[in-house]
Design a protein around this motif. Structure first.
Motif, PDB file in Angstrom:
ATOM      1  N   MET A 149       0.838  -1.199   0.000  1.00  0.00           N
ATOM      2  CA  MET A 149       0.000   0.000   0.000  1.00  0.00           C
ATOM      3  C   MET A 149       0.876   1.254   0.000  1.00  0.00           C
ATOM      4  O   MET A 149       0.543   2.242  -0.654  1.00  0.00           O
ATOM      5  CB  MET A 149      -0.923  -0.017   1.218  1.00  0.00           C
ATOM      6  N   LEU A 150       2.008   1.194   0.698  1.00  0.00           N
ATOM      7  CA  LEU A 150       2.895   2.361   0.712  1.00  0.00           C
ATOM      8  C   LEU A 150       3.565   2.552  -0.647  1.00  0.00           C
ATOM      9  O   LEU A 150       3.811   3.689  -1.076  1.00  0.00           O
ATOM     10  CB  LEU A 150       3.956   2.214   1.816  1.00  0.00           C
ATOM     11  N   VAL A 151       3.856   1.429  -1.327  1.00  0.00           N
ATOM     12  CA  VAL A 151       4.386   1.544  -2.687  1.00  0.00           C
ATOM     13  C   VAL A 151       3.371   2.282  -3.555  1.00  0.00           C
ATOM     14  O   VAL A 151       3.710   3.196  -4.315  1.00  0.00           O
ATOM     15  CB  VAL A 151       4.677   0.146  -3.284  1.00  0.00           C
ATOM     16  N   MET A 152       2.093   1.921  -3.416  1.00  0.00           N
ATOM     17  CA  MET A 152       1.049   2.576  -4.188  1.00  0.00           C
ATOM     18  C   MET A 152       0.939   4.048  -3.831  1.00  0.00           C
ATOM     19  O   MET A 152       0.787   4.895  -4.700  1.00  0.00           O
ATOM     20  CB  MET A 152      -0.294   1.896  -3.923  1.00  0.00           C
ATOM     21  N   ARG A 153       1.012   4.322  -2.539  1.00  0.00           N
ATOM     22  CA  ARG A 153       0.914   5.711  -2.102  1.00  0.00           C
ATOM     23  C   ARG A 153       1.968   6.567  -2.792  1.00  0.00           C
ATOM     24  O   ARG A 153       1.698   7.674  -3.257  1.00  0.00           O
ATOM     25  CB  ARG A 153       1.091   5.816  -0.592  1.00  0.00           C
ATOM     26  N   SER A 154       3.208   6.041  -2.857  1.00  0.00           N
ATOM     27  CA  SER A 154       4.276   6.810  -3.496  1.00  0.00           C
ATOM     28  C   SER A 154       3.947   7.087  -4.953  1.00  0.00           C
ATOM     29  O   SER A 154       4.213   8.178  -5.457  1.00  0.00           O
ATOM     30  CB  SER A 154       5.605   6.052  -3.419  1.00  0.00           C
ATOM     31  N   ALA A 155       3.368   6.090  -5.631  1.00  0.00           N
ATOM     32  CA  ALA A 155       3.023   6.290  -7.036  1.00  0.00           C
ATOM     33  C   ALA A 155       1.920   7.332  -7.172  1.00  0.00           C
ATOM     34  O   ALA A 155       1.973   8.199  -8.045  1.00  0.00           O
ATOM     35  CB  ALA A 155       2.578   4.971  -7.651  1.00  0.00           C
ATOM     36  N   PHE A 156       0.936   7.262  -6.266  1.00  0.00           N
ATOM     37  CA  PHE A 156      -0.165   8.235  -6.311  1.00  0.00           C
ATOM     38  C   PHE A 156       0.366   9.649  -6.041  1.00  0.00           C
ATOM     39  O   PHE A 156      -0.044  10.613  -6.670  1.00  0.00           O
ATOM     40  CB  PHE A 156      -1.238   7.900  -5.267  1.00  0.00           C
ATOM     41  N   ALA A 157       1.266   9.731  -5.061  1.00  0.00           N
ATOM     42  CA  ALA A 157       1.759  11.047  -4.659  1.00  0.00           C
ATOM     43  C   ALA A 157       2.609  11.677  -5.755  1.00  0.00           C
ATOM     44  O   ALA A 157       2.789  12.891  -5.795  1.00  0.00           O
ATOM     45  CB  ALA A 157       2.566  10.929  -3.369  1.00  0.00           C
ATOM     46  N   ALA A 158       3.135  10.837  -6.659  1.00  0.00           N
ATOM     47  CA  ALA A 158       4.008  11.364  -7.712  1.00  0.00           C
ATOM     48  C   ALA A 158       3.210  12.006  -8.849  1.00  0.00           C
ATOM     49  O   ALA A 158       3.776  12.632  -9.735  1.00  0.00           O
ATOM     50  CB  ALA A 158       4.897  10.239  -8.251  1.00  0.00           C
ATOM     51  N   ILE A 159       1.881  11.844  -8.822  1.00  0.00           N
ATOM     52  CA  ILE A 159       1.049  12.461  -9.860  1.00  0.00           C
ATOM     53  C   ILE A 159       0.984  13.963  -9.610  1.00  0.00           C
ATOM     54  O   ILE A 159       0.772  14.397  -8.478  1.00  0.00           O
ATOM     55  CB  ILE A 159      -0.364  11.846  -9.843  1.00  0.00           C
ATOM     56  N   PRO A 160       1.203  14.769 -10.663  1.00  0.00           N
ATOM     57  CA  PRO A 160       1.230  16.221 -10.478  1.00  0.00           C
ATOM     58  C   PRO A 160      -0.044  16.737  -9.794  1.00  0.00           C
ATOM     59  O   PRO A 160      -1.153  16.363 -10.176  1.00  0.00           O
ATOM     60  CB  PRO A 160       1.297  16.758 -11.914  1.00  0.00           C
ATOM     61  N   ASP A 161       0.151  17.589  -8.794  1.00  0.00           N
ATOM     62  CA  ASP A 161      -0.966  18.141  -8.043  1.00  0.00           C
ATOM     63  C   ASP A 161      -1.979  18.845  -8.945  1.00  0.00           C
ATOM     64  O   ASP A 161      -3.174  18.819  -8.689  1.00  0.00           O
ATOM     65  CB  ASP A 161      -0.446  19.158  -7.010  1.00  0.00           C
ATOM     66  N   SER A 162      -1.440  19.459 -10.022  1.00  0.00           N
ATOM     67  CA  SER A 162      -2.316  20.272 -10.873  1.00  0.00           C
ATOM     68  C   SER A 162      -3.446  19.435 -11.464  1.00  0.00           C
ATOM     69  O   SER A 162      -4.574  19.902 -11.586  1.00  0.00           O
ATOM     70  CB  SER A 162      -1.484  20.902 -11.989  1.00  0.00           C
TER      71      SER A 162
END
Lengths: 320, 301
Positions: free
Chosen positions: B164-177
């Motif tokens: 789940m933390l691996v996924m979180r990192s991938a999600f967080a890498a998506i541009p905020d915009s």
């Protein structure tokens, strides 16, 4: 820009009530989404933690956790029995021995392996080395252990090779006490060293190529480039993983041990986790076994916290 | 080796060339040693049973004439097929739970402005490093009434915090915009997750399918605690019965030629192949995603 969840547009802090309402307005959907996740952790992580209370009780399933009577010695009877038992030192010794042997012989292998792969220029060869070396990581423990059993038996090919090299014995190596730790560690290296090299390869590929260029201009040959650019480039990763690995020094998993050990080698192969399994789930000494497991969990947790603190201090990185 | 490669190597001194040659040789040896045990099992499984019974030593080729008798026995065995099917059911249903719950959790963990982010993140992280232990875990599943059901192999492992933390990192890498834009359009959190984030993280999902999938495929321990009815066994539990505990009476009954002892080793080899081939076939296709997956998951950084 002021955070609308914490401050008014004028920059004044909002009252707690307004903050909670605004937060809820913005995140209500997300809270609903995280509910099943929380339910999972509460049911399958925190409920068993509460269940570990039976370590301090004489648990009877008929009475349940709360109505079962407390164990003697202010609840610590099972812990004291374990510390005073013949098994305590044996389990401690075996757990630490297997763990340290893995650290000393297993830890450097992926690093050296990654450095060697990194030197390969031929992309196809590089890819095949990686594909094949990662492969054993995906094989199940049951299969790996049964392969070990077949290969180190009297007529297995490993004993055959050893005999060709001058070994005179002819018995199943899994019945030889001194052979257990080498078998355990070597098979682990076979199964995981390739996979564990990935993180070092990633660190190596993150090294700035301009550093090599600069070193070359300064007249450094390949060897000096390795010493002065490559190694410093992965030192952080090495230290970090080493510290975290040391944090796990008291945890040796039960699955592989259970699949490999037998009565002949119990003296060397039995570790805390396999003992917890045997006493608790085979013999049904639930409270005693939970106490042994809890003792181990607390030590492991303390070690991880210390290791993480150290890691954050030394490398600036950590688990949290 | 192509010309460009040789040039790259030749521009260094003779010592480096010597080292380079040695390096290639050594890595070749490593590959051979790594692959040999798997190769051995493969050729042994197709070997002539009688010849395998004699001392075979370090086998380089199968013992001729090739035989598929062991495979016939394994594949005709009812428990093997049933357990294969059970494992596939566990894998598919398990993955549905794994991927949906982990995405929900991972999405929430990216919302670090929410008031509840920190307490919930702490709750989740703590469970990664401290657990009640084996017996409480067992008693918990028992008290939930999951004993001897397939659910006992799916629900307790519905989330791997690490994954789940691996996924979180991938999600967080998506541009905020991108997320911000969707929010301004009035998209709900669920819509943002399903229509903005998930379509952009396909590579990470592939890694998750592999990680979770492999762990389901290879799991045996929980089943050995929770499943009593043999027809509900997953594949690895049948493997353990036959390969580790040596309980192959059922196989011996199905070898009508009276050569049960002769076949018993071959049955083991072919069973290993039958159970392991699907995973070994699948993983090279997902290999290019690994480095990313391992890297982001390992550390907070």
């Amino acid at each position: 820009m002021p955070n609308p969840l914490l401050n008014t547009p004028q920059g004044k802090p909002l009252s707690l009530g307004t903050r909670i309402t605004r937060d809820f307005k913005q995140y209500a959907g997300a809270y609903v989404m995280v509910l099943p996740v929380l339910a999972f952790f509460i049911i399958f992580s925190y409920k068993p933690m509460l269940g570990a209370l039976i370590a301090f009780k004489n648990f009877s399933p008929r009475l349940g956790i709360f109505r079962s009577s407390w164990a003697g010695s202010y609840g610590f009877e099972h812990f004291l029995n374990f510390f005073n038992s013949y098994y305590f030192w044996r389990l401690l010794r075996n757990t630490v021995t297997i763990s340290f042997a893995g650290l000393i012989f297993g830890f450097p292998v992926p690093i050296v392996f990654a450095l060697m792969i990194n030197e390969v220029k031929n992309a196809k060869f590089k890819k095949s080395v990686q594909t094949i070396s990662y492969m054993p990581h995906f094989i199940s423990l049951v299969v790996v252990c049964s392969m070990i059993r077949l290969f180190v038996s009297e007529d297995g090919f490993i004993v055959y090779i050893m005999q060709q090299l001058g070994y005179t014995g002819s018995q199943n190596l899994l019945n030889v006490q001194n052979a257990f730790v080498p078998i355990y560690i070597l098979s682990d290296v076979w199964q995981n060293a390739g996979w564990n090299s990935i993180i070092y390869l990633a660190a190596l590929s993150a090294i700035d190529l301009e550093l090599y260029e600069a070193a070359r201009i300064d007249g450094a040959n390949r060897w000096r480039q390795t010493v002065h650019v490559t190694l410093p480039g992965i030192t952080g990763t090495i230290i970090l993983l080493l510290i975290l690995r040391i944090g796990q020094v008291m945890s040796v998993g039960h699955e592989k041990i259970i699949l490999l050990y037998n009565d002949f080698i119990m003296e060397r192969a039995d570790v805390i986790s396999s003992y917890v399994y045997r006493r608790g789930l085979v013999n049904g000494d639930w409270s005693f076994s939970t106490a042994v497991g809890l003792f181990n969990s607390v030590i492991n947790f303390t070690l991880v916290i210390m290791a993480n603190r150290l890691s954050n201090k030394v490398t600036g990185m950590g688990l949290w | 080796m192509g010309k460009a490669y040789s040039n790259k190597i030749m521009q260094h001194g003779p010592w480096y060339q010597l080292f380079y040659g040695f390096n290639i040789l050594f890595l070749t040896a490593v590959i051979l040693v790594t692959a040999y045990p798997i190769y051995f099992v493969l050729i042994a499984s197709f070997s002539d049973p009688a010849a395998m019974n004699a001392n075979y030593g370090l086998m380089m080729l199968p013992k001729f004439p090739l035989s598929i008798r062991a495979y016939k026995i394994v594949l005709n065995h009812p428990l093997v097929l049933v357990s294969y099917k059970n494992t596939i059911v566990i894998l598919v249903v398990g993955l549905l739970f794994n991927l949906s719950l982990s995405s929900l959790g991972a999405y929430f963990l990216t919302l670090n402005k929410s008031m509840w982010h920190k307490p919930i993140a702490m709750l989740i992280l703590f469970s990664m490093y401290f657990s009640g232990g084996l017996v409480p875990m067992y008693l918990n599943v028992r008290s939930l009434g999951l004993m001897d059901t397939t659910w006992s192999l799916i629900l307790p492992v519905a989330i791997s915090t690490y994954n789940m933390l691996v996924m979180r990192s991938a999600f967080a890498a998506i541009p905020d915009s991108l997320v911000e834009a969707a929010r301004l359009d009035g998209a709900s959190h669920f819509r943002i997750l399903t229509t903005v984030i998930l379509p952009l993280t396909g590579a990470m999902m592939a890694v998750m399918v592999l990680y979770y999938g492999v762990s389901h495929w290879n799991a045996w321990f929980n089943a050995s605690l929770f499943i009593q009815t043999p027809t509900k066994y997953p594949l690895q539990l049948v493997l353990r019965q036959v390969l580790i505990l040596g309980q192959n009476a059922e196989f011996e009954a199905s070898t009508d030629m009276g050569d049960a002892a002769q076949m018993s080793e071959l049955i083991k080899y072919s069973l290993i192949i039958v159970s392991t081939v699907p995973i070994l076939m699948l993983y090279p296709f997902l290999q290019r995603f690994f480095v990313k997956g391992v890297m982001v998951g390992a550390l907070k950084g």
